[in-house]
Scaffold this motif. Structure first.
Motif, PDB file in Angstrom:
ATOM      1  N   LYS A  75       0.829  -1.207   0.000  1.00 55.39           N
ATOM      2  CA  LYS A  75       0.000   0.000   0.000  1.00 55.39           C
ATOM      3  C   LYS A  75       0.866   1.262   0.000  1.00 55.39           C
ATOM      4  CE  LYS A  75      -4.500  -0.458   0.196  1.00 55.39           C
ATOM      5  NZ  LYS A  75      -5.337  -0.005  -0.914  1.00 55.39           N
ATOM      6  N   LYS A  76       2.034   1.198   0.634  1.00 55.43           N
ATOM      7  CA  LYS A  76       2.957   2.340   0.614  1.00 55.43           C
ATOM      8  C   LYS A  76       3.528   2.555  -0.790  1.00 55.43           C
ATOM      9  CE  LYS A  76       4.592   2.959   5.259  1.00 55.43           C
ATOM     10  NZ  LYS A  76       4.431   4.374   5.337  1.00 55.43           N
ATOM     11  N   ILE A  77       3.695   1.463  -1.512  1.00 51.16           N
ATOM     12  CA  ILE A  77       4.241   1.537  -2.869  1.00 51.16           C
ATOM     13  C   ILE A  77       3.161   1.972  -3.852  1.00 51.16           C
ATOM     14  CG2 ILE A  77       5.243   0.162  -4.746  1.00 51.16           C
ATOM     15  CD1 ILE A  77       6.429  -1.610  -2.416  1.00 51.16           C
ATOM     16  N   ASN A  78       1.994   1.345  -3.724  1.00 49.20           N
ATOM     17  CA  ASN A  78       0.887   1.636  -4.628  1.00 49.20           C
ATOM     18  C   ASN A  78      -0.422   1.549  -3.844  1.00 49.20           C
ATOM     19  OD1 ASN A  78      -1.104   1.734  -6.583  1.00 49.20           O
ATOM     20  ND2 ASN A  78      -0.242   0.109  -7.850  1.00 49.20           N
ATOM     21  N   PHE A 158       4.319 -10.259  -5.223  1.00 48.86           N
ATOM     22  CA  PHE A 158       4.313  -8.929  -4.614  1.00 48.86           C
ATOM     23  C   PHE A 158       4.489  -7.845  -5.676  1.00 48.86           C
ATOM     24  CE2 PHE A 158       6.791  -5.455  -2.598  1.00 48.86           C
ATOM     25  CZ  PHE A 158       5.897  -5.070  -1.605  1.00 48.86           C
ATOM     26  N   LYS A 159       5.450  -8.058  -6.556  1.00 49.11           N
ATOM     27  CA  LYS A 159       5.765  -7.082  -7.599  1.00 49.11           C
ATOM     28  C   LYS A 159       4.570  -6.860  -8.531  1.00 49.11           C
ATOM     29  CE  LYS A 159       8.524  -8.320 -10.884  1.00 49.11           C
ATOM     30  NZ  LYS A 159       9.675  -8.748 -11.687  1.00 49.11           N
ATOM     31  N   VAL A 160       3.920  -7.948  -8.915  1.00 48.49           N
ATOM     32  CA  VAL A 160       2.746  -7.839  -9.786  1.00 48.49           C
ATOM     33  C   VAL A 160       1.591  -7.177  -9.032  1.00 48.49           C
ATOM     34  CG1 VAL A 160       0.973  -9.182 -10.999  1.00 48.49           C
ATOM     35  CG2 VAL A 160       3.395  -9.750 -11.305  1.00 48.49           C
ATOM     36  N   ALA A 161       1.393  -7.557  -7.773  1.00 45.36           N
ATOM     37  CA  ALA A 161       0.265  -7.032  -6.986  1.00 45.36           C
ATOM     38  C   ALA A 161       0.332  -5.525  -6.795  1.00 45.36           C
ATOM     39  CB  ALA A 161       0.199  -7.732  -5.633  1.00 45.36           C
ATOM     40  N   CYS A 162       1.538  -5.001  -6.578  1.00 50.11           N
ATOM     41  CA  CYS A 162       1.638  -3.558  -6.300  1.00 50.11           C
ATOM     42  C   CYS A 162       2.323  -2.787  -7.428  1.00 50.11           C
ATOM     43  CB  CYS A 162       2.338  -3.308  -4.967  1.00 50.11           C
ATOM     44  SG  CYS A 162       4.061  -3.761  -4.916  1.00 50.11           S
ATOM     45  N   GLY A 166      11.641  -0.016  -9.427  1.00 47.99           N
ATOM     46  CA  GLY A 166      12.729   0.639  -8.721  1.00 47.99           C
ATOM     47  C   GLY A 166      13.227  -0.165  -7.532  1.00 47.99           C
ATOM     48  N   SER A 167      14.091   0.455  -6.736  1.00 44.40           N
ATOM     49  CA  SER A 167      14.717  -0.255  -5.617  1.00 44.40           C
ATOM     50  C   SER A 167      13.928  -0.154  -4.303  1.00 44.40           C
ATOM     51  CB  SER A 167      16.137   0.261  -5.392  1.00 44.40           C
ATOM     52  OG  SER A 167      16.112   1.624  -5.029  1.00 44.40           O
ATOM     53  N   TRP A 171      13.517  -3.036  -0.934  1.00 42.08           N
ATOM     54  CA  TRP A 171      13.828  -2.834   0.487  1.00 42.08           C
ATOM     55  C   TRP A 171      12.599  -3.036   1.361  1.00 42.08           C
ATOM     56  CZ3 TRP A 171      18.537  -3.599   1.441  1.00 42.08           C
ATOM     57  CH2 TRP A 171      19.518  -3.219   0.528  1.00 42.08           C
ATOM     58  N   TYR A 172      11.452  -2.584   0.892  1.00 40.90           N
ATOM     59  CA  TYR A 172      10.205  -2.824   1.628  1.00 40.90           C
ATOM     60  C   TYR A 172       9.946  -4.329   1.747  1.00 40.90           C
ATOM     61  CZ  TYR A 172       8.481   2.031   1.654  1.00 40.90           C
ATOM     62  OH  TYR A 172       8.307   3.368   1.890  1.00 40.90           O
ATOM     63  N   PHE A 173      10.153  -5.021   0.642  1.00 39.94           N
ATOM     64  CA  PHE A 173       9.925  -6.458   0.594  1.00 39.94           C
ATOM     65  C   PHE A 173      10.839  -7.187   1.581  1.00 39.94           C
ATOM     66  CE2 PHE A 173      11.044 -10.627  -1.228  1.00 39.94           C
ATOM     67  CZ  PHE A 173       9.793 -11.207  -1.314  1.00 39.94           C
ATOM     68  N   ILE A 174      12.118  -6.902   1.538  1.00 39.80           N
ATOM     69  CA  ILE A 174      13.085  -7.562   2.416  1.00 39.80           C
ATOM     70  C   ILE A 174      12.754  -7.281   3.884  1.00 39.80           C
ATOM     71  CG2 ILE A 174      15.512  -7.586   3.154  1.00 39.80           C
ATOM     72  CD1 ILE A 174      16.218  -7.054   0.157  1.00 39.80           C
ATOM     73  N   GLY A 175      12.533  -6.027   4.216  1.00 37.29           N
ATOM     74  CA  GLY A 175      12.203  -5.666   5.599  1.00 37.29           C
ATOM     75  C   GLY A 175      10.925  -6.320   6.072  1.00 37.29           C
TER      76      GLY A 175
END
Length: 192
Positions: A75-78, A158-162, A166-167, A171-175
């Motif tokens: 949600k923070k990303i998209n 995750f990438k497709v969903a949001c 970029g980078s 970092w959001y994903f890893i954290g």
């Protein structure tokens, strides 16, 4: 080949959801049958015996922790990210863990790791059985491959969903995965 690590671009949300639910039920039954614990988002451990409800409780906690935290990060990303898409990614990405459970057929992995732990406790490492070392080395290699597969599935979902670019999403994903692992471990510890 792409379906193995990124089914999210080709399959509908409904297909992914149904497949994910069926995989989760199968994974719980496999864990019960082969005495496995999913005692963390990134964990699979073998034990002497597992009660039927235990893997299902662990799966529920793991899926909820990872799904909720990934959704918040997405949600923070998209802001248009749908929760159902994140849940589908989490459900489907767990497939590699489920496929590893039959490796403990007959309790082989549990027994080998238990013998190794006893030798370490007794400071008797010299008496390690070559068969145990070979079995654990193969398990380690297979586990590493399947963990990479898990991360590929989860990241692609995750990438497709949001619609991550970029980078910053990386970092959001890893954290988020690290936080979900810690949270799931705590919840499982106090629930079971």
């Amino acid at each position: 080949m792409k379906m193995i690590y990124n089914p999210f671009e080709r399959l509908s949300t409904n297909s992914l959801l149904i497949a994910g639910i069926l995989l989760t039920v199968a994974g719980g039954l496999l864990a019960w049958q082969f005495s496995a614990h999913y005692d963390g988002v990134l964990d699979l451990h073998f034990v002497a015996e597992t009660q039927l409800q235990t893997p299902f409780i662990e799966l529920l906690i793991n899926i909820a922790c990872l799904g909720l935290l990934l959704f918040l990060a997405a949600k923070k990303i998209n802001p248009k990210t749908r929760q159902i898409d994140i849940i589908c990614a989490v459900l489907v990405s767990r497939l590699p863990f489920y496929l590893m459970t039959p490796l403990n057929g007959g309790g082989r992995i549990y027994e080998a790791t238990d013998r190794l732990q006893q030798m370490a406790v007794n400071n008797d490492i010299k008496s390690i059985l070559p068969a145990d070392m070979m079995l654990l080395a193969i398990l380690g290699f297979v586990s590493l491959l399947f963990l990479v597969w898990f991360f590929a599935l989860l990241w692609n979902g995750f990438k497709v969903a949001c619609n991550a670019k970029g980078s910053r999403p990386v970092w959001y994903f890893i954290g988020t995965v690290i936080a979900a692992e810690v949270l799931s471990k705590i919840l499982i510890l106090y629930t079971l």
